[in-house]
Design a protein around this motif. Structure first.
Motif, short mmCIF file in Angstrom:
data_model
loop_
_atom_site.label_atom_id
_atom_site.label_comp_id
_atom_site.label_asym_id
_atom_site.label_seq_id
_atom_site.Cartn_x
_atom_site.Cartn_y
_atom_site.Cartn_z
N THR A 247 -99.63 4.20 34.23
CA THR A 247 -100.05 5.45 34.64
C THR A 247 -100.85 6.28 33.89
N ALA A 248 -100.98 6.23 32.45
CA ALA A 248 -101.87 6.47 31.74
C ALA A 248 -103.24 6.23 31.78
N LEU A 249 -103.43 5.09 32.82
CA LEU A 249 -104.64 4.50 33.07
C LEU A 249 -105.22 5.66 34.00
N SER B 221 -95.44 2.71 40.30
CA SER B 221 -95.26 3.06 38.94
C SER B 221 -95.06 1.86 38.15
N HIS B 222 -95.57 1.66 37.05
CA HIS B 222 -95.13 0.57 36.15
C HIS B 222 -95.22 1.24 34.61
N GLY B 223 -94.56 2.46 34.46
CA GLY B 223 -94.33 3.42 33.35
C GLY B 223 -95.75 4.01 32.92
N PRO C 66 -91.92 -0.75 32.80
CA PRO C 66 -93.18 -1.07 32.09
C PRO C 66 -92.83 -2.26 31.23
N ALA C 67 -93.61 -3.38 31.11
CA ALA C 67 -93.22 -4.53 30.51
C ALA C 67 -91.85 -5.14 31.07
N LEU C 68 -91.51 -4.94 31.99
CA LEU C 68 -90.14 -5.32 32.48
C LEU C 68 -88.94 -5.06 31.36
N SER C 69 -89.08 -3.75 30.84
CA SER C 69 -88.02 -3.41 30.02
C SER C 69 -87.12 -2.60 30.80
N HIS C 70 -85.82 -2.47 30.74
CA HIS C 70 -84.88 -2.02 31.45
C HIS C 70 -83.86 -1.31 30.69
N SER C 71 -83.08 -0.51 31.43
CA SER C 71 -81.81 -0.01 31.01
C SER C 71 -80.64 -0.17 32.16
#
Lengths: 313, 307
Positions: free
Chosen positions: A92-94, A114-116, A156-161
């Motif tokens: 979304t910073a894009l 959203s992709h972060g 984002p970058a498929l990084s999860h919690s």
């Protein structure tokens, strides 16, 4: 750490309730271009390095920038040609960095999800509050720049919690009620939509976003050739179209403008798009449209069938 | 568990790039480029002449194409040397057959290691660009500016003297750059560098001491990348270059001149079982209407004259 994230119950592909897509289509087809921004000087994360080389990692950064400078326009023109509206997995910073790209997609009524914030800011190590804040920022940014109430998430970058999906569902509700935060692309367990358990009890689904058809997985991880990638896309479609006679299926092509839009790869991708959209019973849709339709027409039957199958056959 | 607050702060979240190295610009927003004689596609074949030393040091990153086995890695040392002894003569023969002029990127250390080859290159009259001193002197982010400045100066000087031509172009060994590289190159009189791959046409790059041009030399179409990194077949290499050629030519019909940049290594494509696929590629490209075989400098100068 959990042995199982608990998002869904075991649900066999055998004898499920029939999904009937609009106009009796056999396959719901969607294309999800990832439009990403990677930072040249990304902050350190304890679990994952942004780049393999010391600053400046110009090779990885450069080709991703190529995606925005050169690749985006190529893929967009191709999707226009075949009447496909993209469902954008957006760093979304894009919206701030490259508003020209956002305007072009907005004019075409593409979906933004959203992709972060950046694809170099990983979820790993974030507190629950930090992750909630990051997700909220991303949804608010999409609304501010496009007027859309973000329905979907791909971390984002498929990084999860352990909290990612719950937080996305909850922040969506806080901001826009049931109109936002109701589907995820982060799970790869099925070829059909799946009801997902959320701790808030919100009605929420997983929409198949194929990792196998993802151009970056195909080209970078599995190192397939461009023409083989084209064949894989057609084969994937053929079987889903065939199975769609019995019950509606979904095909997704997740793409990246720095992969599929390179000059030596576009032709194979175009041939696959031409082939797929050349079939009569294909519902060309967006992620949000598929998720909304499913939740309205199929979700309750699915939940009942899942419950009925928990004890065995 | 939490990350430092700065992890959720984004000081460069602003219009354009997240750095000051070059301006944000979509290719489709720029004025169309017109190549000489109204050609559609500039073909830049970049041949690498490289020295990979046997006593490779421990770098913060692997040397692309370098030694991989415990010392002495005779396997990779000699196979790379093969390119300068045998492979390059096959490449020249193939290029000459189709009347395609290469640009030759040379490690400075090769000047004394292969005088005969240097004479051959000088007689051919092809453009020479600097390619660092040797492949184990990577311009990575942890190299001191002093070392890097010296390596650049030595490389440029030995090539300009040996070939009696001004050295205008630069390709870093392994295509790595430090934060200082563009500025140091600009200070040494280099006019264009070929390390960045973020575009399909040249663009202007900013340094503290003035502008330098970035000439994108595709890594995705590099022979080593396709054949060795991706492990694609020789047939697929040829198909990929041909598909790229078709796409760029068709784009040039409506959007202005395009550039097909092929980076090749004599130790890869110069092998007996690969040379025919390279010839097939050259035959295909040279049979297309509107292809302009040019040196990197000719492409750079044509682009520069239209800015």
């Amino acid at each position: 750490m959990l042995t199982d994230p608990g998002y869904y119950d075991y649900w066999p592909y055998d004898k499920r309730p029939k999904i009937t897509w609009p106009n009796g289509a056999k396959v719901a087809f969607w294309v999800a271009p990832n439009i990403e921004f990677y930072e040249l000087d990304a902050p350190a994360n304890p679990s994952r390095k942004a780049w393999p080389q010391p600053y400046p990692a110009i090779a990885g950064y450069g080709i991703r920038d190529y995606g925005n400078r050169v690749g985006h326009m190529r893929q967009m023109q191709l999707l226009d040609k075949y009447g496909i509206r993209g469902s954008i997995s957006l760093s979304t910073a894009l919206c701030d960095h490259h508003p020209e790209i956002i305007s072009l997609c907005k004019e075409r009524d593409w979906e933004f999800f959203s992709h972060g914030i950046y694809n170099t800011r990983y979820t790993y190590g974030m507190s629950v509050d930090q992750e909630r804040e990051m997700i909220r920022d991303s949804i608010e940014t999409i609304y501010k720049h496009t007027g859309q109430k973000c329905a979907g998430y791909l971390a984002p970058a498929l990084s999860h919690s352990d909290h990612t999906i719950d937080l996305f569902a909850e922040v969506g509700t806080e901001l826009f009620g049931d109109e936002a935060g109701f589907y995820t692309c982060d799970l790869f367990h099925d070829d059909q939509p799946t009801p997902i358990h959320t701790r808030s009890g919100k009605k929420f689904v997983s929409i198949p976003y194929s990792l196998e058809m993802n151009d970056t997985i195909a080209y970078v991880t599995n190192k397939v050739t461009p023409r083989q990638y084209g064949k894989m896309l057609k084969a994937n479609f053929d079987r889903l179209y065939q199975e769609g006679e019995e019950s509606g299926t979904i095909m997704c092509i997740p793409t990246h403008n720095y992969q599929v839009s390179c000059p030596h790869r576009l032709k194979a991708y175009e041939e696959a798009l031409e082939y797929i959209t050349g079939h009569s019973d294909v519902w060309v849709a967006t992620g949000r449209e598929i998720a909304s339709y499913y939740m309205q027409h199929c979700y309750d039957d699915s939940v009942a069938d899942i419950a009925a199958k928990q004890g065995g056959k | 568990m939490s990350l430092d607050d700065s992890y959720l702060q984004y000081p460069k979240r602003q219009y354009g790039m997240d750095h000051d190295l070059y301006d944000w610009s979509m290719l489709s927003d720029r004025n169309p480029i017109v190549w000489p004689n109204n050609k559609k596609l500039a073909l830049w074949v970049n041949v690498n002449v490289q020295f990979f030393p046997l006593n490779q040091r421990t770098n913060p990153v692997p040397v692309p194409g370098g030694m991989k086995m415990p010392y002495p890695d005779l396997r990779h040392f000699s196979l790379r040397d093969y390119g300068n002894r045998v492979g390059i003569f096959r490449l020249f023969k193939a290029l000459d057959k189709f009347n395609i002029q290469p640009t030759i990127a040379i490690n400075g250390a090769m000047v004394e290691r292969a005088p005969y080859l240097m004479d051959v290159i000088k007689d051919r009259g092809n453009e020479v660009i600097a390619h660092g001193w040797q492949m184990d002197m990577l311009h990575h982010g942890e190299v001191s500016a002093e070392d890097e400045a010296r390596w650049i100066a030595n490389s440029v000087q030995i090539l300009s003297e040996r070939f009696e031509q001004p050295i205008k172009g630069w390709l870093s060994p392994g295509r790595l750059q430090s934060a200082n590289t563009p500025k140091l190159l600009q200070q040494q009189g280099i006019e264009y560098m070929c390390d960045w791959v973020n575009d399909d046409l040249p663009y202007s790059f900013k340094t503290d001491s003035g502008l330098i041009t970035s000439m994108p030399l595709s890594n995705e179409l590099d022979d080593f990348f396709i054949l060795q990194n991706n492990l694609h077949s020789e047939d697929s290499y040829a198909e990929q270059i041909e598909d790229a050629c078709d796409l760029l030519l068709s784009e040039a019909e409506t959007q202005g001149g395009r550039m097909l940049a092929l980076n090749i290594h004599p130790w890869m494509l110069g092998q007996p079982h690969r040379i025919a696929c390279f010839e097939k590629v050259l035959e295909y490209i040279s049979s297309q209407e509107g292809v302009w075989s040019a040196s990197a400098s000719e492409i750079y100068q044509s682009w520069q004259s239209q800015q």
